[in-house]
Design an enzyme around this catalytic site. Sequence first.
Site, mmCIF file in Angstrom:
data_model
loop_
_atom_site.group_PDB
_atom_site.id
_atom_site.type_symbol
_atom_site.label_atom_id
_atom_site.label_comp_id
_atom_site.label_asym_id
_atom_site.label_seq_id
_atom_site.Cartn_x
_atom_site.Cartn_y
_atom_site.Cartn_z
ATOM 1 N N LYS A 1 0.813 -1.166 0.107
ATOM 2 C CA LYS A 1 -0.102 -0.062 0.087
ATOM 3 C C LYS A 1 0.760 1.246 0.039
ATOM 4 C CE LYS A 1 -1.647 1.392 4.098
ATOM 5 N NZ LYS A 1 -1.235 2.931 4.345
ATOM 6 N N ASN A 2 1.687 1.346 0.841
ATOM 7 C CA ASN A 2 2.589 2.432 1.227
ATOM 8 C C ASN A 2 3.625 2.740 0.023
ATOM 9 O OD1 ASN A 2 1.262 3.004 3.376
ATOM 10 N ND2 ASN A 2 2.755 2.593 4.741
ATOM 11 N N ARG B 1 -4.232 10.855 5.037
ATOM 12 C CA ARG B 1 -3.263 11.677 5.003
ATOM 13 C C ARG B 1 -2.126 11.603 3.869
ATOM 14 N NH1 ARG B 1 -1.656 14.528 9.296
ATOM 15 N NH2 ARG B 1 0.442 14.373 8.577
ATOM 16 N N CYS C 1 -4.148 12.827 13.629
ATOM 17 C CA CYS C 1 -4.392 11.232 13.337
ATOM 18 C C CYS C 1 -4.204 10.737 14.764
ATOM 19 C CB CYS C 1 -3.556 11.205 12.392
ATOM 20 S SG CYS C 1 -3.100 9.370 12.190
ATOM 21 N N ARG D 1 1.554 14.184 13.601
ATOM 22 C CA ARG D 1 2.030 14.091 12.345
ATOM 23 C C ARG D 1 2.092 15.442 11.436
ATOM 24 N NH1 ARG D 1 -0.659 8.694 9.589
ATOM 25 N NH2 ARG D 1 1.572 9.110 8.497
ATOM 26 N N PRO D 2 2.935 16.269 11.837
ATOM 27 C CA PRO D 2 3.159 17.514 10.850
ATOM 28 C C PRO D 2 3.455 17.278 9.698
ATOM 29 C CG PRO D 2 4.828 16.981 12.606
ATOM 30 C CD PRO D 2 3.762 16.173 12.830
ATOM 31 N N ILE D 3 3.584 18.280 8.797
ATOM 32 C CA ILE D 3 3.948 18.404 7.383
ATOM 33 C C ILE D 3 5.341 19.346 7.452
ATOM 34 C CG2 ILE D 3 2.139 17.576 6.456
ATOM 35 C CD1 ILE D 3 1.334 20.192 5.442
ATOM 36 N N ASP D 4 5.902 19.749 8.421
ATOM 37 C CA ASP D 4 6.817 20.660 8.212
ATOM 38 C C ASP D 4 8.125 20.336 7.326
ATOM 39 O OD1 ASP D 4 6.968 19.025 10.550
ATOM 40 O OD2 ASP D 4 8.825 20.204 10.927
ATOM 41 N N ASP E 1 5.323 0.449 11.921
ATOM 42 C CA ASP E 1 4.116 -0.287 11.528
ATOM 43 C C ASP E 1 3.999 -1.635 11.933
ATOM 44 O OD1 ASP E 1 3.262 2.183 10.211
ATOM 45 O OD2 ASP E 1 4.278 1.858 8.241
ATOM 46 N N ILE F 1 9.291 6.732 16.355
ATOM 47 C CA ILE F 1 8.653 7.095 15.334
ATOM 48 C C ILE F 1 7.667 8.100 15.631
ATOM 49 C CG2 ILE F 1 8.047 7.121 12.559
ATOM 50 C CD1 ILE F 1 10.977 6.200 13.500
ATOM 51 N N ARG G 1 -8.514 -0.382 4.901
ATOM 52 C CA ARG G 1 -7.464 0.626 4.350
ATOM 53 C C ARG G 1 -6.256 0.115 3.875
ATOM 54 N NH1 ARG G 1 -5.733 4.426 8.189
ATOM 55 N NH2 ARG G 1 -4.291 4.717 6.610
HETATM 56 N N1 EPU Z 1 7.307 14.278 10.478
HETATM 57 C C1 EPU Z 1 7.398 15.410 10.909
HETATM 58 N N2 EPU Z 1 7.221 16.398 10.018
HETATM 59 C C2 EPU Z 1 7.056 16.075 8.610
HETATM 60 C C3 EPU Z 1 6.714 14.647 8.531
HETATM 61 C C4 EPU Z 1 6.950 13.504 9.392
HETATM 62 O O1 EPU Z 1 7.804 15.692 11.903
HETATM 63 O O2 EPU Z 1 6.819 17.040 7.999
HETATM 64 C C5 EPU Z 1 7.445 13.028 11.734
HETATM 65 C C6 EPU Z 1 6.321 12.282 12.026
HETATM 66 O O3 EPU Z 1 5.353 12.879 12.732
HETATM 67 C C7 EPU Z 1 7.092 11.139 12.462
HETATM 68 C C8 EPU Z 1 8.099 10.836 11.630
HETATM 69 O O4 EPU Z 1 8.518 12.293 11.022
HETATM 70 O O5 EPU Z 1 6.942 11.095 13.672
HETATM 71 C C9 EPU Z 1 8.274 9.940 10.533
HETATM 72 O O6 EPU Z 1 6.934 10.145 9.637
HETATM 73 P P1 EPU Z 1 7.032 10.000 8.209
HETATM 74 O O7 EPU Z 1 7.084 11.344 7.299
HETATM 75 O O8 EPU Z 1 8.234 9.256 7.656
HETATM 76 O O9 EPU Z 1 5.746 9.324 7.872
HETATM 77 P P2 EPU Z 1 4.904 9.432 6.485
HETATM 78 O O10 EPU Z 1 5.550 9.358 5.349
HETATM 79 O O11 EPU Z 1 3.481 10.418 6.824
HETATM 80 C C10 EPU Z 1 4.576 6.724 6.146
HETATM 81 C C11 EPU Z 1 3.823 5.587 6.011
HETATM 82 C C12 EPU Z 1 3.262 5.489 7.624
HETATM 83 C C13 EPU Z 1 4.615 4.898 8.542
HETATM 84 C C14 EPU Z 1 5.553 5.905 8.294
HETATM 85 C C15 EPU Z 1 6.962 5.777 8.973
HETATM 86 C C16 EPU Z 1 2.643 5.978 4.094
HETATM 87 C C17 EPU Z 1 1.459 6.274 3.086
HETATM 88 N N3 EPU Z 1 2.556 5.838 5.224
HETATM 89 O O12 EPU Z 1 4.162 7.807 6.545
HETATM 90 O O13 EPU Z 1 2.569 4.137 7.257
HETATM 91 O O14 EPU Z 1 4.056 4.750 9.437
HETATM 92 O O15 EPU Z 1 5.926 6.368 6.851
HETATM 93 O O16 EPU Z 1 7.461 4.716 8.339
HETATM 94 O O17 EPU Z 1 3.630 5.443 3.326
HETATM 95 C C18 EPU Z 1 0.606 2.833 8.011
HETATM 96 O O18 EPU Z 1 0.843 2.226 6.892
HETATM 97 O O19 EPU Z 1 -0.007 2.313 8.885
HETATM 98 C C19 EPU Z 1 1.192 3.877 8.202
HETATM 99 C C20 EPU Z 1 1.070 5.007 9.255
#
Ligand code: EPU
Length: 421
Positions: free
Chosen positions: A22-23, A92, A116, A121-124, A307, A329, A399
């Site tokens: 999926k991811n 997300r 969430c 889960r910020p996007i900074d 995960d 994480i 999902r």
């Molecule tokens: N983070 C920030 N700022 C950002 C982005 C992330 O602080 O702008 C933090 C997150 O809050 C977290 C860490 O960085 O603490 C890692 O987050 P990451 O960005 O790597 O997560 P993601 O890319 O949003 C993907 C998977 C998640 C999985 C994480 C970590 C997808 C669609 N989602 O999310 O999968 O947990 O990587 O490996 O690829 C799941 O499948 O159940 C799931 C949540």
Amino acid sequence: MDKLVIEGSKRLSGTVEISGSKNACLPILAATLLTDDKCVIRNVSTLRDISTMLKILKNLDVKAKQESDVATIEAAGYKKFIAPYELVSTMRASICVLGPLLGKQKRAEVSFPGGCVIGPRPIDIHLKGLRALGVNIKVEKGYLIADGRKMRGSHIYLGGHFGSSVLATGNIMMAATLTKGVTVIENAACEPEVVDLAHFLIKMGAKIKGHSTHRIVIEGVKKLHGAEHAVIPDRIEAGTYMLAAAITKGDVIVKNAKLEHLIALVDKLEESGVSVKKVPSGLRVKHVKKLKPADITTLTYPGFPTDIQAQMMSLMTVTDGISVITEKIYPERFIHISELNRMGADIILEGATAVIKGVKSLSGAPVMASDLRASAALVLAGLVAEGRTDVHRIYHLDRGYERLEEKLVKLGANVWREKEK
Ligand code: EPU
């Protein structure tokens, strides 16, 4: 709404076939926005998140369809650049259209993803990376309004409080493929899903080097073309079935599971006394002796995946001794603990560390699924529990786990889906 009913205490055996990741698939589907040509993506699971991504593409006036495990996308001449709140709020990962829209259209309007259950889960990091590429971003009425007309290659450090970011790396990589100049991403995520995305982009004509390391270099090109790609197997689904085998003292061949993608889990399973052997079709997981407790810390790849943390915890609940799991994480990703305790587990939470005291047995109970992996953990607990477990709100499972009950039944579990009254 459906619930899953499990009559526990059945040993699992046989072969389970793992579906496409999926991811890995979600950003790959988004990447098709980078070309006018047709793209064919194979090994696509039938999942709610995948259909949400296809809806987002269709909403941009892109032709997108899924037939069985093949998705065909044709983004010829689309002019729209908006990912609306109604779709982004349900998933997300929709944020990963931001990079390709900017790469191709030099503008994007994507609903700002909200909180969430697994944490803030910020996007900074996404925004920092895109701003470094010269994108002007403002937030208006809950939307990220991004103007990429002045984009150019850049040297970017993509680190955050919790290390690298999977989807931010994907977003910047996708945006940079069609951005003039050279972009260097330092502290890039190197999860297999990021590598699979890079492989697809390279097939489309992108110039990318260093994927699977923490330093990715992208040389922008003028145009990308259509491509065909088969998505990698889902390592999290594979890990979940490996743990299902271990928790039921079973013997299961997890077909398509890749050892190199699951090495941290395999290491911990072997340390606990579970036998994991590479076989021609995948991995064979077999219970051979009394299990030992484990000490686990989730980390970015190739560390232990967040995960699979919840599912691993289910195994630890019935493993004699004290196990410790620290979540690095998503420090708040412990929503499953209270439900596991309702089934007779003995878990206490101290900050981002769970201390699990193994109990002799769990007892079936009605439980509430709260997020995808927490739900999987409750299913595993139900498989080993005495009596009946009703897992409510299984739309979370839909999902991310394709044909879950069908696959479990094939392994000998007594599981079925019922409509909630
Ligand atoms: N983070 C920030 N700022 C950002 C982005 C992330 O602080 O702008 C933090 C997150 O809050 C977290 C860490 O960085 O603490 C890692 O987050 P990451 O960005 O790597 O997560 P993601 O890319 O949003 C993907 C998977 C998640 C999985 C994480 C970590 C997808 C669609 N989602 O999310 O999968 O947990 O990587 O490996 O690829 C799941 O499948 O159940 C799931 C949540």
